[in-house]
Design an enzyme around this catalytic site. Sequence first.
Site, mmCIF file in Angstrom:
data_model
loop_
_atom_site.group_PDB
_atom_site.id
_atom_site.type_symbol
_atom_site.label_atom_id
_atom_site.label_comp_id
_atom_site.label_asym_id
_atom_site.label_seq_id
_atom_site.Cartn_x
_atom_site.Cartn_y
_atom_site.Cartn_z
ATOM 1 N N LYS A 22 0.841 -1.208 0.000
ATOM 2 C CA LYS A 22 0.000 0.000 0.000
ATOM 3 C C LYS A 22 0.869 1.248 0.000
ATOM 4 O O LYS A 22 0.638 2.185 -0.764
ATOM 5 C CB LYS A 22 -0.911 0.014 1.238
ATOM 6 C CG LYS A 22 -2.123 -0.891 1.110
ATOM 7 C CD LYS A 22 -2.826 -1.065 2.450
ATOM 8 C CE LYS A 22 -3.892 -2.150 2.329
ATOM 9 N NZ LYS A 22 -4.389 -2.635 3.619
ATOM 10 N N GLN A 66 -5.266 -1.495 9.508
ATOM 11 C CA GLN A 66 -5.230 -2.844 8.935
ATOM 12 C C GLN A 66 -5.900 -3.849 9.875
ATOM 13 O O GLN A 66 -5.584 -3.902 11.066
ATOM 14 C CB GLN A 66 -3.768 -3.245 8.669
ATOM 15 C CG GLN A 66 -3.585 -4.578 7.982
ATOM 16 C CD GLN A 66 -4.041 -4.597 6.530
ATOM 17 O OE1 GLN A 66 -4.011 -3.590 5.845
ATOM 18 N NE2 GLN A 66 -4.485 -5.749 6.070
ATOM 19 N N ASP A 121 -11.721 3.016 3.987
ATOM 20 C CA ASP A 121 -12.130 1.602 3.987
ATOM 21 C C ASP A 121 -13.648 1.466 3.924
ATOM 22 O O ASP A 121 -14.169 0.361 3.718
ATOM 23 C CB ASP A 121 -11.660 0.946 5.290
ATOM 24 C CG ASP A 121 -10.587 -0.093 5.066
ATOM 25 O OD1 ASP A 121 -10.439 -0.552 3.922
ATOM 26 O OD2 ASP A 121 -9.912 -0.440 6.041
HETATM 27 N N1 GUN Z 1 -7.496 -6.672 5.917
HETATM 28 C C1 GUN Z 1 -7.765 -7.373 4.796
HETATM 29 N N2 GUN Z 1 -8.413 -6.615 3.906
HETATM 30 C C2 GUN Z 1 -8.577 -5.409 4.477
HETATM 31 C C3 GUN Z 1 -9.175 -4.187 4.044
HETATM 32 O O1 GUN Z 1 -9.705 -4.046 2.932
HETATM 33 N N3 GUN Z 1 -9.124 -3.175 4.937
HETATM 34 C C4 GUN Z 1 -8.551 -3.299 6.159
HETATM 35 N N4 GUN Z 1 -8.561 -2.233 6.958
HETATM 36 N N5 GUN Z 1 -7.980 -4.397 6.582
HETATM 37 C C5 GUN Z 1 -7.996 -5.442 5.744
#
Ligand code: GUN
Length: 298
Positions: free
Chosen positions: A54, A98, A121
């Site tokens: 990311k 996350q 998100d």
């Molecule tokens: N863990 C796995 N996929 C995601 C996501 O799309 N957002 C977040 N915050 N954590 C994740």
Amino acid sequence: MSAAVIDGKAFAATLRARIADFAATFEQSAGRKAGLAVVLVGEDPASQVYVASKAKQTVECGMASFEHRLPAETGQAELIALVDQLNADPAVDGILVQLPLPAHLDEQAVVERISPDKDVDGLTPISTGRLALGLPGLVPCTPLGSLMLLKDQLGSLSGLNAVVIGRSILVGKPMAQLLLAESCTVTIAHSRTKDLADVVRRADIVVAAVGRPEMVKGDWIKPGATVIDVGINRLPPAEGAAKGRLVGDVDYAEAAQVAGAITPVPGGVGPMTIAVLLRNALVAAHRNAGVALAEGAL
Ligand code: GUN
């Protein structure tokens, strides 16, 4: 017959190029870069890989990346204080914590603390409510990326039967809302659904998001249907191999004989998630800075 392969990797690359263009224009208008903060608590290896990826793609798209890596034993109050600090920071347009968090932390309370203006998100109750009401807002990345692939493949989705397998907050529920907003007839199936194969057989669009390797079989698929496989599962390693194969929730070899179009794993939905995260951060940046962005531009 053999299905068309939906190339999410190529689609995501095109989307990132568009994001980079808009990010440069944003920087000129706002006098600062759009900024995305990612918070990782603990040392989960898969999460570390995602977070590094990311950060790299954020910078490559001309946006500012703020990484916060906290030890696994971080307390609730400390994590909430960090979210508050990021909420108040004008250089931060998007905040992603996350998931999953270590078990001693209250995930819901942390997510709810994120300002809806920075909720890239799309997981806060405000974002979720706006999606359910059909109001504009930030939408979870994986379902929005899946919808982009579907619309690119099919054009209008109006009137199609869509079956979403899985009812998670991250994928299944928002996916169903997005398909409903496109005027699909939507069924949400899950682990308790009776006669799942028969339910899936009625679908023009199948979205599989259950996290069970190769669960959806070829004879569950209506001929010509479009199949979006959200699953990423690693099989046990074959004799002598270090790592097992990555497979989706769909038996690809079987389904590709029947479907009209299908996403591969890897290279389908996976690459879309981060691209849409960057898109969401840039959309939030325009809104937060009061810089106009044409509807549907990103
Ligand atoms: N863990 C796995 N996929 C995601 C996501 O799309 N957002 C977040 N915050 N954590 C994740």
